[in-house]
Design a protein around this motif. Structure first.
Motif, PDB file in Angstrom:
ATOM      1  N   LEU A  91       8.075  -1.592  -7.198  1.00 55.20           N
ATOM      2  CA  LEU A  91       8.737  -2.487  -7.803  1.00 55.20           C
ATOM      3  C   LEU A  91       7.988  -3.861  -7.916  1.00 55.20           C
ATOM      4  CD1 LEU A  91       9.592  -1.521  -3.753  1.00 55.20           C
ATOM      5  CD2 LEU A  91      11.020  -2.092  -5.620  1.00 55.20           C
ATOM      6  N   GLN A  92       7.308  -4.022  -8.568  1.00 53.77           N
ATOM      7  CA  GLN A  92       6.182  -4.963  -9.629  1.00 53.77           C
ATOM      8  C   GLN A  92       5.542  -5.391  -8.410  1.00 53.77           C
ATOM      9  OE1 GLN A  92       8.210  -6.501 -12.832  1.00 53.77           O
ATOM     10  NE2 GLN A  92       8.816  -4.467 -13.792  1.00 53.77           N
ATOM     11  N   ILE A  93       5.067  -5.311  -6.886  1.00 55.45           N
ATOM     12  CA  ILE A  93       5.147  -5.251  -6.405  1.00 55.45           C
ATOM     13  C   ILE A  93       2.409  -5.924  -6.806  1.00 55.45           C
ATOM     14  CG2 ILE A  93       3.508  -5.482  -4.126  1.00 55.45           C
ATOM     15  CD1 ILE A  93       6.123  -3.834  -3.436  1.00 55.45           C
ATOM     16  N   PRO A  94       2.521  -7.111  -7.201  1.00 52.91           N
ATOM     17  CA  PRO A  94       0.854  -7.197  -7.607  1.00 52.91           C
ATOM     18  C   PRO A  94      -0.300  -6.312  -6.523  1.00 52.91           C
ATOM     19  CG  PRO A  94       1.574  -9.103  -7.446  1.00 52.91           C
ATOM     20  CD  PRO A  94       2.434  -7.987  -6.746  1.00 52.91           C
ATOM     21  N   ASP A 148      -1.583  -7.870  -3.137  1.00 57.95           N
ATOM     22  CA  ASP A 148      -0.515  -6.963  -1.872  1.00 57.95           C
ATOM     23  C   ASP A 148      -0.273  -5.901  -1.531  1.00 57.95           C
ATOM     24  OD1 ASP A 148       0.651  -9.701  -2.067  1.00 57.95           O
ATOM     25  OD2 ASP A 148       2.123  -9.996  -3.553  1.00 57.95           O
ATOM     26  N   ILE A 149      -0.402  -5.056  -2.370  1.00 63.33           N
ATOM     27  CA  ILE A 149      -0.365  -3.256  -2.677  1.00 63.33           C
ATOM     28  C   ILE A 149      -1.441  -3.684  -1.450  1.00 63.33           C
ATOM     29  CG2 ILE A 149      -0.964  -0.981  -2.937  1.00 63.33           C
ATOM     30  CD1 ILE A 149       0.643  -2.256  -5.505  1.00 63.33           C
ATOM     31  N   LYS A 150      -2.544  -3.770  -1.560  1.00 66.73           N
ATOM     32  CA  LYS A 150      -4.217  -3.524  -0.713  1.00 66.73           C
ATOM     33  C   LYS A 150      -3.678  -4.380   0.696  1.00 66.73           C
ATOM     34  CE  LYS A 150      -7.693  -3.516  -3.649  1.00 66.73           C
ATOM     35  NZ  LYS A 150      -8.454  -4.856  -4.653  1.00 66.73           N
ATOM     36  N   ALA A 151      -2.597  -5.457   1.054  1.00 64.29           N
ATOM     37  CA  ALA A 151      -2.257  -6.333   1.877  1.00 64.29           C
ATOM     38  C   ALA A 151      -1.182  -5.182   3.026  1.00 64.29           C
ATOM     39  CB  ALA A 151      -1.654  -7.126   1.925  1.00 64.29           C
ATOM     40  N   LEU A 152       0.037  -4.681   2.188  1.00 61.44           N
ATOM     41  CA  LEU A 152       1.124  -3.416   2.708  1.00 61.44           C
ATOM     42  C   LEU A 152      -0.212  -2.405   3.139  1.00 61.44           C
ATOM     43  CD1 LEU A 152       3.967  -4.129   0.011  1.00 61.44           C
ATOM     44  CD2 LEU A 152       3.705  -4.918   1.960  1.00 61.44           C
ATOM     45  N   LEU A 153      -1.085  -2.050   2.484  1.00 60.33           N
ATOM     46  CA  LEU A 153      -1.666  -0.745   2.935  1.00 60.33           C
ATOM     47  C   LEU A 153      -2.295  -1.381   4.239  1.00 60.33           C
ATOM     48  CD1 LEU A 153      -2.928   0.495  -0.395  1.00 60.33           C
ATOM     49  CD2 LEU A 153      -1.107   2.151   1.123  1.00 60.33           C
ATOM     50  N   ALA A 154      -2.757  -2.316   4.050  1.00 67.26           N
ATOM     51  CA  ALA A 154      -3.869  -2.948   5.817  1.00 67.26           C
ATOM     52  C   ALA A 154      -2.595  -2.479   6.718  1.00 67.26           C
ATOM     53  CB  ALA A 154      -4.837  -4.133   5.225  1.00 67.26           C
ATOM     54  N   ALA A 155      -1.533  -3.121   6.226  1.00 71.25           N
ATOM     55  CA  ALA A 155      -0.843  -3.513   7.265  1.00 71.25           C
ATOM     56  C   ALA A 155      -0.037  -2.797   8.143  1.00 71.25           C
ATOM     57  CB  ALA A 155       0.643  -4.326   6.963  1.00 71.25           C
ATOM     58  N   ASP A 172       7.188  -8.902   5.417  1.00 69.12           N
ATOM     59  CA  ASP A 172       8.666  -9.757   5.221  1.00 69.12           C
ATOM     60  C   ASP A 172       7.950 -10.678   3.968  1.00 69.12           C
ATOM     61  OD1 ASP A 172       9.085  -7.779   6.661  1.00 69.12           O
ATOM     62  OD2 ASP A 172      10.183  -9.873   8.050  1.00 69.12           O
ATOM     63  N   SER A 173       6.483 -11.195   4.289  1.00 68.71           N
ATOM     64  CA  SER A 173       6.305 -12.408   3.280  1.00 68.71           C
ATOM     65  C   SER A 173       6.205 -11.941   1.647  1.00 68.71           C
ATOM     66  CB  SER A 173       4.920 -12.738   3.542  1.00 68.71           C
ATOM     67  OG  SER A 173       4.468 -14.225   2.345  1.00 68.71           O
ATOM     68  N   ILE A 174       5.591 -10.559   1.497  1.00 71.75           N
ATOM     69  CA  ILE A 174       5.312  -9.908   0.114  1.00 71.75           C
ATOM     70  C   ILE A 174       7.042  -9.709  -0.377  1.00 71.75           C
ATOM     71  CG2 ILE A 174       4.154  -8.072  -0.916  1.00 71.75           C
ATOM     72  CD1 ILE A 174       2.111  -8.231   1.094  1.00 71.75           C
ATOM     73  N   ILE A 175       7.268  -9.206   0.344  1.00 70.04           N
ATOM     74  CA  ILE A 175       8.685  -8.568  -0.201  1.00 70.04           C
ATOM     75  C   ILE A 175       9.185  -9.759  -1.011  1.00 70.04           C
ATOM     76  CG2 ILE A 175      10.519  -7.035  -0.534  1.00 70.04           C
ATOM     77  CD1 ILE A 175       8.071  -5.823  -0.841  1.00 70.04           C
ATOM     78  N   GLU A 176       9.552 -11.094   0.187  1.00 68.21           N
ATOM     79  CA  GLU A 176      10.661 -11.944   0.076  1.00 68.21           C
ATOM     80  C   GLU A 176       9.896 -12.985  -1.645  1.00 68.21           C
ATOM     81  OE1 GLU A 176      12.032 -16.031   2.365  1.00 68.21           O
ATOM     82  OE2 GLU A 176      10.936 -15.189   2.510  1.00 68.21           O
TER      83      GLU A 176
END
Length: 128
Positions: free
Chosen positions: A56-59, A62-69, A81-85
């Motif tokens: 999805l070409q997520i930087p 941001d992947i680190k933030a998603l993993l932390a979440a 939501d903010s990352i995906i938006e």
């Protein structure tokens, strides 16, 4: 499992897996007595998640933030939501730029009716 097995399972080359370890996207694996890295199902699951994010070409940040979440589990989804938006906004902007590029290329292609380079309108326009 060893890195080669993991690599085949998640369809990533070993160099990329080691890079993800180096930048702390995945934890450093345990080492067998022979020094080889050994991976678990949790490592596999995490790499699948990372690969999907990269698709999805997520930087990386941001992947680190998603993993932390994910670790927080019951926290708010606002950051997710903010990352995906934000990624969607980037994709839509890229689509607009690609549409402009398509129009420019189509225009160049239809402008040339010459059969020789010296008379080629595309070459003339690219030089102007």
């Amino acid at each position: 499992m060893q890195i080669k097995q993991l690599s085949n399972l998640v369809n990533l080359n070993a160099k990329t897996i080691r890079y993800y370890e180096q930048i702390n996207l995945i934890p450093a694996p345990k080492r067998a007595s022979n020094g080889y890295r050994t991976y678990t199902q949790a490592d596999t699951d995490r790499l699948v998640f990372i690969c999907r994010c990269r698709d999805l070409q997520i930087p990386i940040d941001d992947i680190k933030a998603l993993l932390a979440a994910q670790i927080l589990g019951d926290g708010s989804c606002i950051k997710v939501d903010s990352i995906i938006e934000n990624q969607l906004i980037k994709v839509r902007a890229a689509q607009k730029e690609l549409k402009k590029l398509e129009v420019s290329l189509a225009s160049l292609l239809t402008n040339c009716t010459a059969n020789t380079i010296n008379d080629c309108q595309i070459i003339k326009e690219l030089n102007s």
